[in-house]
Design a protein around this motif. Sequence first.
Motif, PDB file in Angstrom:
ATOM      1  N   GLU A 159      43.619  -8.593  47.652  1.00  0.00           N
ATOM      2  CA  GLU A 159      44.931  -9.031  48.126  1.00  0.00           C
ATOM      3  C   GLU A 159      45.345  -8.271  49.382  1.00  0.00           C
ATOM      4  OE1 GLU A 159      48.156 -11.071  48.785  1.00  0.00           O
ATOM      5  OE2 GLU A 159      46.641 -11.583  47.274  1.00  0.00           O
ATOM      6  N   GLU A 160      45.029  -6.968  49.444  1.00  0.00           N
ATOM      7  CA  GLU A 160      45.366  -6.180  50.627  1.00  0.00           C
ATOM      8  C   GLU A 160      44.567  -6.654  51.843  1.00  0.00           C
ATOM      9  OE1 GLU A 160      46.615  -1.826  48.771  1.00  0.00           O
ATOM     10  OE2 GLU A 160      44.495  -2.339  48.963  1.00  0.00           O
ATOM     11  N   ILE A 161      43.304  -7.017  51.621  1.00  0.00           N
ATOM     12  CA  ILE A 161      42.482  -7.534  52.723  1.00  0.00           C
ATOM     13  C   ILE A 161      43.059  -8.847  53.240  1.00  0.00           C
ATOM     14  CG2 ILE A 161      40.205  -8.463  53.312  1.00  0.00           C
ATOM     15  CD1 ILE A 161      39.004  -6.463  51.321  1.00  0.00           C
ATOM     16  N   LEU A 162      43.434  -9.730  52.318  1.00  0.00           N
ATOM     17  CA  LEU A 162      44.006 -11.013  52.723  1.00  0.00           C
ATOM     18  C   LEU A 162      45.346 -10.822  53.418  1.00  0.00           C
ATOM     19  CD1 LEU A 162      43.148 -13.214  49.586  1.00  0.00           C
ATOM     20  CD2 LEU A 162      41.990 -13.146  51.793  1.00  0.00           C
ATOM     21  N   GLU A 163      46.143  -9.868  52.953  1.00  0.00           N
ATOM     22  CA  GLU A 163      47.435  -9.596  53.588  1.00  0.00           C
ATOM     23  C   GLU A 163      47.241  -9.141  55.036  1.00  0.00           C
ATOM     24  OE1 GLU A 163      51.268  -6.546  53.139  1.00  0.00           O
ATOM     25  OE2 GLU A 163      49.609  -6.497  51.687  1.00  0.00           O
ATOM     26  N   ALA A 164      46.267  -8.230  55.257  1.00  0.00           N
ATOM     27  CA  ALA A 164      45.983  -7.770  56.616  1.00  0.00           C
ATOM     28  C   ALA A 164      45.489  -8.920  57.476  1.00  0.00           C
ATOM     29  CB  ALA A 164      44.956  -6.640  56.581  1.00  0.00           C
ATOM     30  N   GLY A 214      27.454  -7.890  58.642  1.00  0.00           N
ATOM     31  CA  GLY A 214      28.006  -7.967  57.294  1.00  0.00           C
ATOM     32  C   GLY A 214      29.030  -9.087  57.236  1.00  0.00           C
ATOM     33  N   THR A 215      29.691  -9.232  56.105  1.00  0.00           N
ATOM     34  CA  THR A 215      30.676 -10.299  55.963  1.00  0.00           C
ATOM     35  C   THR A 215      31.966  -9.940  56.702  1.00  0.00           C
ATOM     36  OG1 THR A 215      31.638  -9.379  53.943  1.00  0.00           O
ATOM     37  CG2 THR A 215      29.730 -10.850  53.698  1.00  0.00           C
ATOM     38  N   ILE A 216      32.774 -10.972  56.936  1.00  0.00           N
ATOM     39  CA  ILE A 216      34.083 -10.736  57.559  1.00  0.00           C
ATOM     40  C   ILE A 216      34.930  -9.849  56.659  1.00  0.00           C
ATOM     41  CG2 ILE A 216      36.256 -11.908  58.100  1.00  0.00           C
ATOM     42  CD1 ILE A 216      34.652 -14.155  59.331  1.00  0.00           C
ATOM     43  N   ARG A 217      34.832 -10.065  55.355  1.00  0.00           N
ATOM     44  CA  ARG A 217      35.600  -9.240  54.412  1.00  0.00           C
ATOM     45  C   ARG A 217      35.211  -7.764  54.548  1.00  0.00           C
ATOM     46  NH1 ARG A 217      34.385 -11.820  50.561  1.00  0.00           N
ATOM     47  NH2 ARG A 217      36.298 -12.911  49.932  1.00  0.00           N
ATOM     48  N   ASP A 218      33.907  -7.489  54.620  1.00  0.00           N
ATOM     49  CA  ASP A 218      33.453  -6.098  54.731  1.00  0.00           C
ATOM     50  C   ASP A 218      33.907  -5.470  56.044  1.00  0.00           C
ATOM     51  OD1 ASP A 218      32.202  -6.322  52.294  1.00  0.00           O
ATOM     52  OD2 ASP A 218      30.244  -6.825  53.140  1.00  0.00           O
ATOM     53  N   ASN A 219      33.912  -6.241  57.122  1.00  0.00           N
ATOM     54  CA  ASN A 219      34.339  -5.707  58.412  1.00  0.00           C
ATOM     55  C   ASN A 219      35.821  -5.356  58.408  1.00  0.00           C
ATOM     56  OD1 ASN A 219      32.379  -5.712  60.940  1.00  0.00           O
ATOM     57  ND2 ASN A 219      31.696  -7.354  59.578  1.00  0.00           N
ATOM     58  N   ILE A 220      36.635  -6.172  57.768  1.00  0.00           N
ATOM     59  CA  ILE A 220      38.068  -5.861  57.699  1.00  0.00           C
ATOM     60  C   ILE A 220      38.294  -4.616  56.857  1.00  0.00           C
ATOM     61  CG2 ILE A 220      40.309  -6.701  56.880  1.00  0.00           C
ATOM     62  CD1 ILE A 220      39.392  -9.533  57.512  1.00  0.00           C
ATOM     63  N   ALA A 221      37.541  -4.490  55.764  1.00  0.00           N
ATOM     64  CA  ALA A 221      37.736  -3.364  54.841  1.00  0.00           C
ATOM     65  C   ALA A 221      37.007  -2.101  55.275  1.00  0.00           C
ATOM     66  CB  ALA A 221      37.264  -3.767  53.441  1.00  0.00           C
ATOM     67  N   TYR A 222      36.456  -2.071  56.485  1.00  0.00           N
ATOM     68  CA  TYR A 222      35.662  -0.913  56.925  1.00  0.00           C
ATOM     69  C   TYR A 222      36.482   0.376  56.901  1.00  0.00           C
ATOM     70  CZ  TYR A 222      32.306   1.748  59.710  1.00  0.00           C
ATOM     71  OH  TYR A 222      31.414   2.682  60.140  1.00  0.00           O
ATOM     72  N   GLY A 223      37.752   0.290  57.278  1.00  0.00           N
ATOM     73  CA  GLY A 223      38.593   1.491  57.302  1.00  0.00           C
ATOM     74  C   GLY A 223      39.082   1.912  55.941  1.00  0.00           C
ATOM     75  N   ARG A 224      39.095   0.961  54.986  1.00  0.00           N
ATOM     76  CA  ARG A 224      39.530   1.259  53.617  1.00  0.00           C
ATOM     77  C   ARG A 224      38.621   0.534  52.638  1.00  0.00           C
ATOM     78  NH1 ARG A 224      45.445  -0.257  52.336  1.00  0.00           N
ATOM     79  NH2 ARG A 224      44.671   0.202  50.248  1.00  0.00           N
ATOM     80  N   PRO A 225      37.475   1.122  52.329  1.00  0.00           N
ATOM     81  CA  PRO A 225      36.511   0.443  51.448  1.00  0.00           C
ATOM     82  C   PRO A 225      37.072   0.142  50.062  1.00  0.00           C
ATOM     83  CG  PRO A 225      35.488   2.303  52.576  1.00  0.00           C
ATOM     84  CD  PRO A 225      36.960   2.399  52.829  1.00  0.00           C
ATOM     85  N   ASP A 226      38.096   0.907  49.644  1.00  0.00           N
ATOM     86  CA  ASP A 226      38.653   0.711  48.312  1.00  0.00           C
ATOM     87  C   ASP A 226      39.803  -0.292  48.289  1.00  0.00           C
ATOM     88  OD1 ASP A 226      40.318   2.299  49.824  1.00  0.00           O
ATOM     89  OD2 ASP A 226      40.899   3.616  48.161  1.00  0.00           O
ATOM     90  N   ALA A 227      40.047  -0.971  49.402  1.00  0.00           N
ATOM     91  CA  ALA A 227      41.153  -1.926  49.476  1.00  0.00           C
ATOM     92  C   ALA A 227      40.907  -3.092  48.523  1.00  0.00           C
ATOM     93  CB  ALA A 227      41.316  -2.438  50.904  1.00  0.00           C
ATOM     94  N   THR A 228      41.995  -3.596  47.951  1.00  0.00           N
ATOM     95  CA  THR A 228      41.883  -4.743  47.050  1.00  0.00           C
ATOM     96  C   THR A 228      41.749  -6.025  47.858  1.00  0.00           C
ATOM     97  OG1 THR A 228      44.279  -5.093  46.957  1.00  0.00           O
ATOM     98  CG2 THR A 228      43.323  -3.529  45.371  1.00  0.00           C
ATOM     99  N   ILE A 286      41.654  -5.669  64.916  1.00  0.00           N
ATOM    100  CA  ILE A 286      43.074  -5.376  64.703  1.00  0.00           C
ATOM    101  C   ILE A 286      43.405  -5.438  63.216  1.00  0.00           C
ATOM    102  CG2 ILE A 286      45.418  -6.200  65.171  1.00  0.00           C
ATOM    103  CD1 ILE A 286      44.355  -7.201  67.882  1.00  0.00           C
ATOM    104  N   ALA A 287      42.825  -6.416  62.512  1.00  0.00           N
ATOM    105  CA  ALA A 287      43.031  -6.505  61.067  1.00  0.00           C
ATOM    106  C   ALA A 287      42.488  -5.265  60.364  1.00  0.00           C
ATOM    107  CB  ALA A 287      42.353  -7.760  60.519  1.00  0.00           C
ATOM    108  N   ARG A 288      41.372  -4.764  60.858  1.00  0.00           N
ATOM    109  CA  ARG A 288      40.785  -3.553  60.279  1.00  0.00           C
ATOM    110  C   ARG A 288      41.744  -2.376  60.411  1.00  0.00           C
ATOM    111  NH1 ARG A 288      35.083  -2.915  62.521  1.00  0.00           N
ATOM    112  NH2 ARG A 288      36.147  -2.314  64.437  1.00  0.00           N
ATOM    113  N   ALA A 289      42.343  -2.223  61.600  1.00  0.00           N
ATOM    114  CA  ALA A 289      43.322  -1.147  61.808  1.00  0.00           C
ATOM    115  C   ALA A 289      44.576  -1.385  60.980  1.00  0.00           C
ATOM    116  CB  ALA A 289      43.677  -1.049  63.288  1.00  0.00           C
ATOM    117  N   PHE A 290      44.982  -2.633  60.846  1.00  0.00           N
ATOM    118  CA  PHE A 290      46.168  -2.965  60.052  1.00  0.00           C
ATOM    119  C   PHE A 290      45.981  -2.534  58.604  1.00  0.00           C
ATOM    120  CE2 PHE A 290      49.232  -5.389  57.759  1.00  0.00           C
ATOM    121  CZ  PHE A 290      50.252  -5.728  58.644  1.00  0.00           C
TER     122      PHE A 290
END
Length: 658
Positions: free
Chosen positions: A518-523, A502-516, A561-565
Amino acid sequence: MSDTDTEIEDRPTVPARPPRGGGPWAGAGMPVEKSMNFVPSAKRLLSRLKPEWFPLTIVTLLAILSVGLTVIGPKILGEATNIIFEGAISQNLPAGATQEQIVDGLRAQGETDRANMLESMDLTPGEGIDFAALSGVLLLVLAIYGFAFLFGWVQALVLNGVVQRTMYRLREDVETKVNRLPLSFFDRMPRGELLSRVTNDIDNISQTLQQTLSQVLVSLLSVIGVLAMMFSISPLLAGIALVTIPLTVLITTVIAKRSQKKFVDQWAHTGELNAQIEEMYTGHAIVKVFGRSREVSSRFSEKNDELFQASFGAQFISGIIMPSMMFVGNLVYVAIAVVGGLQVATGALSLGSVQAFIQYSRQFTQPLTQLGSMANLLQSGVASAERVFELFDADEQSPDPENPATSDAGKGRLVFDGVSFSYSADKPLISNLDLVAEPGNTIAIVGPTGAGKTTLVNLILRFYELDSGRITLDGVDISRMTRLDLRSRVGMVLQDTWLFGGTIRDNIAYGRPDATEEEILEAARATYVDRFVHSLPDGYDTVLDDEASNVSAGEKQLLTIARAFLARPSVLILDEATSSVDTRTELLVQKAMSTLRQDRTSFVIAHRLSTIRDADLILVMESGQIVEQGSHETLLARGGAYFNLYNSQFAAPVSDAD
């Protein structure tokens, strides 16, 4: 070898057959030799069709109509043969004479058999074939076979839906079952073997049901219908045809007993080979580095040969059934042709009736032959079903409590109260452990390989159940919480990174699918993912493959680590989380982690002691026991186990240089 790997080596394994030969993976994941009986397994498989009782009823009715029309066809077609034969005979008889006169004349000349034959016919001396009557019969037969085809086609369509829906539910049940299995099951089951059961075996079950359900039903109905028609034509010839049934049952039973074990071995060896292939290609680089390609290829050839022998034996033995049935059918065909010819000659039967009976004899032996030839498919499918049912029968993790406890969103205070755990009763690992982890504290866990460090954090996540004692999170016993609730409060970053396709964005948001966004970019910025993402062609929309081979090992670690963050859990577990990054990036990640760990409980498993100097509490574990605890300076000053570990990392290189 990681700490987790060493601990898994001490875990109990499933019963297995003795390994055949050597090699780096000799005997890995060998399934149990003994399997369930054919009949109980087949009944259990068929029981999964119960939700489809109404479509199956429609299938049965359509099969009865299709088979009924098919069975009537030869009888009516025999009338066409009679019309042609009687027309040909009538044309050669003297015109003006009646049929009775011709028959009486033949008897007077002593030609009794010929007289009897002509007497049984419907003749008009001097006239030829009645093409009007012949056309009517042929059109009727054409209509009958047309409707039989239509009903059969609709039946196949409905049955296809039945099978596919059944397989859909089976796959869903397997997925649900896998999610309920404890981690210990996956410790014992090689991934290739498990994948073989949930893919190859289920596909084989689907193919078996698709090919046999309709054929078995049609064959049984055909045998019954054809037998009734044969008795209506000639009980004598029908009695000859009945000899086929006991011979068919005897041959099929004898051969099936010999081939069933071969089919079980075939699918067992398929799972073993898949397990070895998956393991071999996953560790392809290691195999190359240590120069074990030849040995691995030898092991593959050995396993491949075992699969070949089992598959050849299964297919060869079961393949004997069909030619055996054909041989029996041909013997019966010869007997019917001879006896039927004699009856036509004596006038006991018409030529059309014998012709129809010969067709029926073929229709009678054909379904019996098909039933025999389907024995190999049935055995193969049931053997696969047994392997899937073994998965269903595996012990599940303990269910969540009916009235689960929960707590308000706390800060992550963890208390170990007299905790004991072992993978096997004869090898104690953690005994009577007491520990309090306050919110905001960073607790480092160090110790030699196999000391129980990873096991300790796995107990927090309830990957394993305690033998005794309890663990509380914010005052609530975790055994009284649902696993979903518990694990939603815990974030974990492992040494072995896992990213999905999947995309890098989707992998970061795996723990919080509803993240915005801006929250993904912040992490991403906080964990320095943003720094390398912009160098990629598609940025955060870059699609990772299943192995995430288009990013480096360190970049994969940063993504986890970003995913956990982003998840911002109450408890954070870092199991050698910076082992794959360079020293400079590690310092940056540690800074990010210090921000993430604020007001949260953090457990850090580390082998590099330089990374945990600032920990609030360092636990030194040996053989499942906490032998020392304190700050970095305190433990060094004490000169105990931590002092020895520290010196083994920093003093040894100096000694070597000397």
